[in-house]
Design an enzyme around this catalytic site. Structure first.
Site, PDB file in Angstrom:
ATOM      1  N   GLY A 138       0.780  -1.232   0.000  1.00  0.00           N
ATOM      2  CA  GLY A 138       0.000   0.000   0.000  1.00  0.00           C
ATOM      3  C   GLY A 138       0.808   1.277   0.000  1.00  0.00           C
ATOM      4  O   GLY A 138       0.324   2.312   0.459  1.00  0.00           O
ATOM      5  N   HIS A 153       0.888   1.341 -13.090  1.00  0.00           N
ATOM      6  CA  HIS A 153       1.673   0.186 -13.536  1.00  0.00           C
ATOM      7  C   HIS A 153       3.157   0.566 -13.542  1.00  0.00           C
ATOM      8  O   HIS A 153       3.512   1.638 -14.039  1.00  0.00           O
ATOM      9  CB  HIS A 153       1.221  -0.258 -14.933  1.00  0.00           C
ATOM     10  CG  HIS A 153       1.954  -1.478 -15.392  1.00  0.00           C
ATOM     11  ND1 HIS A 153       1.638  -2.738 -14.930  1.00  0.00           N
ATOM     12  CD2 HIS A 153       3.018  -1.624 -16.209  1.00  0.00           C
ATOM     13  CE1 HIS A 153       2.483  -3.609 -15.463  1.00  0.00           C
ATOM     14  NE2 HIS A 153       3.322  -2.954 -16.243  1.00  0.00           N
ATOM     15  N   GLU A 202       5.997   6.487  -9.541  1.00  0.00           N
ATOM     16  CA  GLU A 202       4.637   6.104  -9.116  1.00  0.00           C
ATOM     17  C   GLU A 202       4.037   7.045  -8.087  1.00  0.00           C
ATOM     18  O   GLU A 202       2.887   7.479  -8.229  1.00  0.00           O
ATOM     19  CB  GLU A 202       4.645   4.679  -8.538  1.00  0.00           C
ATOM     20  CG  GLU A 202       4.988   3.618  -9.544  1.00  0.00           C
ATOM     21  CD  GLU A 202       4.885   2.215  -8.965  1.00  0.00           C
ATOM     22  OE1 GLU A 202       3.869   1.895  -8.324  1.00  0.00           O
ATOM     23  OE2 GLU A 202       5.823   1.427  -9.156  1.00  0.00           O
TER      24      GLU A 202
HETATM   25  C1  GAR Z   1       3.488  -1.063  -7.361  1.00  0.00           C
HETATM   26  O1  GAR Z   1       4.777  -1.034  -7.890  1.00  0.00           O
HETATM   27  C2  GAR Z   1       2.458  -1.050  -8.476  1.00  0.00           C
HETATM   28  O2  GAR Z   1       2.816  -0.240  -9.559  1.00  0.00           O
HETATM   29  C3  GAR Z   1       2.459  -2.491  -8.874  1.00  0.00           C
HETATM   30  O3  GAR Z   1       2.543  -3.194  -7.660  1.00  0.00           O
HETATM   31  C4  GAR Z   1       3.218  -2.405  -6.687  1.00  0.00           C
HETATM   32  C5  GAR Z   1       2.314  -2.260  -5.477  1.00  0.00           C
HETATM   33  O4  GAR Z   1       2.954  -1.603  -4.426  1.00  0.00           O
HETATM   34  N1  GAR Z   1       1.276  -2.802  -9.629  1.00  0.00           N
HETATM   35  C6  GAR Z   1       1.268  -3.676 -10.630  1.00  0.00           C
HETATM   36  O5  GAR Z   1       2.242  -4.326 -10.966  1.00  0.00           O
HETATM   37  C7  GAR Z   1      -0.069  -3.800 -11.335  1.00  0.00           C
HETATM   38  N2  GAR Z   1       0.080  -4.492 -12.582  1.00  0.00           N
HETATM   39  P1  GAR Z   1       2.152  -0.923  -3.229  1.00  0.00           P
HETATM   40  O6  GAR Z   1       1.179  -1.965  -2.663  1.00  0.00           O
HETATM   41  O7  GAR Z   1       3.226  -0.586  -2.229  1.00  0.00           O
HETATM   42  O8  GAR Z   1       1.441   0.280  -3.758  1.00  0.00           O
END
Ligand code: GAR
Length: 200
Positions: free
Chosen positions: A14, A112, A183
């Site tokens: 998260g 992404h 991100e």
């Molecule tokens: C992030 O890097 C997000 O971009 C990726 O998972 C991670 C989640 O981190 N999402 C994907 O790969 C979707 N295809 P978080 O739970 O710390 O936000």
């Protein structure tokens, strides 16, 4: 004008949810508010982040629902009951079917961790994306925020940011750099853009 009511869907750590909470507190997001967090994993640390920020959360487990259709129906019910206008997939590791996405055209955003159309689509999620980028040998990667439609990672791009790959990068080091430099910046920025457009 009322703020756009946002639901954030999560599965894991998260940190992107946290970036949104921080952006709300810092006044970077002013047109929307997070009204609900939905996790498809009861152990998601994102649930603690929501609790600390005073945001209500719900857990919806696919195996308890019994089918993809029932899982999506349960999420839809929660969105309707809570009057949600816009959905953000922030590390949500489950692909939503057309049956779900068709009900929210240009109202679902996803972050992404690559520059789409590279290293995306079915099977490309989390650390795997960075492993593939390093294995291919690209020198620049990044992150993309896009609308979600029936094609995995195929909806219209809202924002992108490039990140340099450095000598000696491991998937974990690269993942952290992409999160920090891309991100956590473009997700809040895109959420403000779209929540402003949807304000009623
Ligand atoms: C992030 O890097 C997000 O971009 C990726 O998972 C991670 C989640 O981190 N999402 C994907 O790969 C979707 N295809 P978080 O739970 O710390 O936000």
């Amino acid at each position: 004008m009322a703020k756009t009511k946002i639901a954030v869907l999560v599965s894991g750590g998260g940190t992107n949810l946290q970036a949104l909470i921080d952006a709300l507190n810092a006044g970077v997001i002013t047109s929307g508010e997070i009204a609900l967090v939905i996790a498809n994993n009861s152990k998601a640390y994102a649930l603690e982040r929501a609790a600390k920020a005073g945001i209500p959360s719900e857990i919806v487990l696919k195996k308890e629902c019994g089918s993809q259709e029932a899982f999506e129906q349960k999420i839809k019910e929660l969105l309707t009951v809570n009057g949600i206008d816009m959905i953000v997939l922030a590390g949500f590791m489950s692909i939503l079917s057309e049956n779900f996405t068709k009900d929210y055209p240009e109202r679902i955003l996803n972050v992404h961790p690559s520059l789409i159309p590279s290293f995306c689509g079915v099977g490309y999620y989390g650390l795997r994306v960075h492993e593939e980028a390093l294995a291919y040998g690209v020198k620049v990667t990044g992150a993309t925020v896009h609308f979600v439609n029936e094609i995995p990672d195929g909806g219209k791009i809202i924002l992108q940011k490039a990140v340099e790959i450095e000598e000696g990068d491991t998937p974990e080091i690269l993942q952290k750099r992409v999160m920090e430099q891309a991100e956590w910046k473009i997700l809040p920025a895109a959420v403000e853009i779209v929540s402003k457009q949807l304000q009623r």
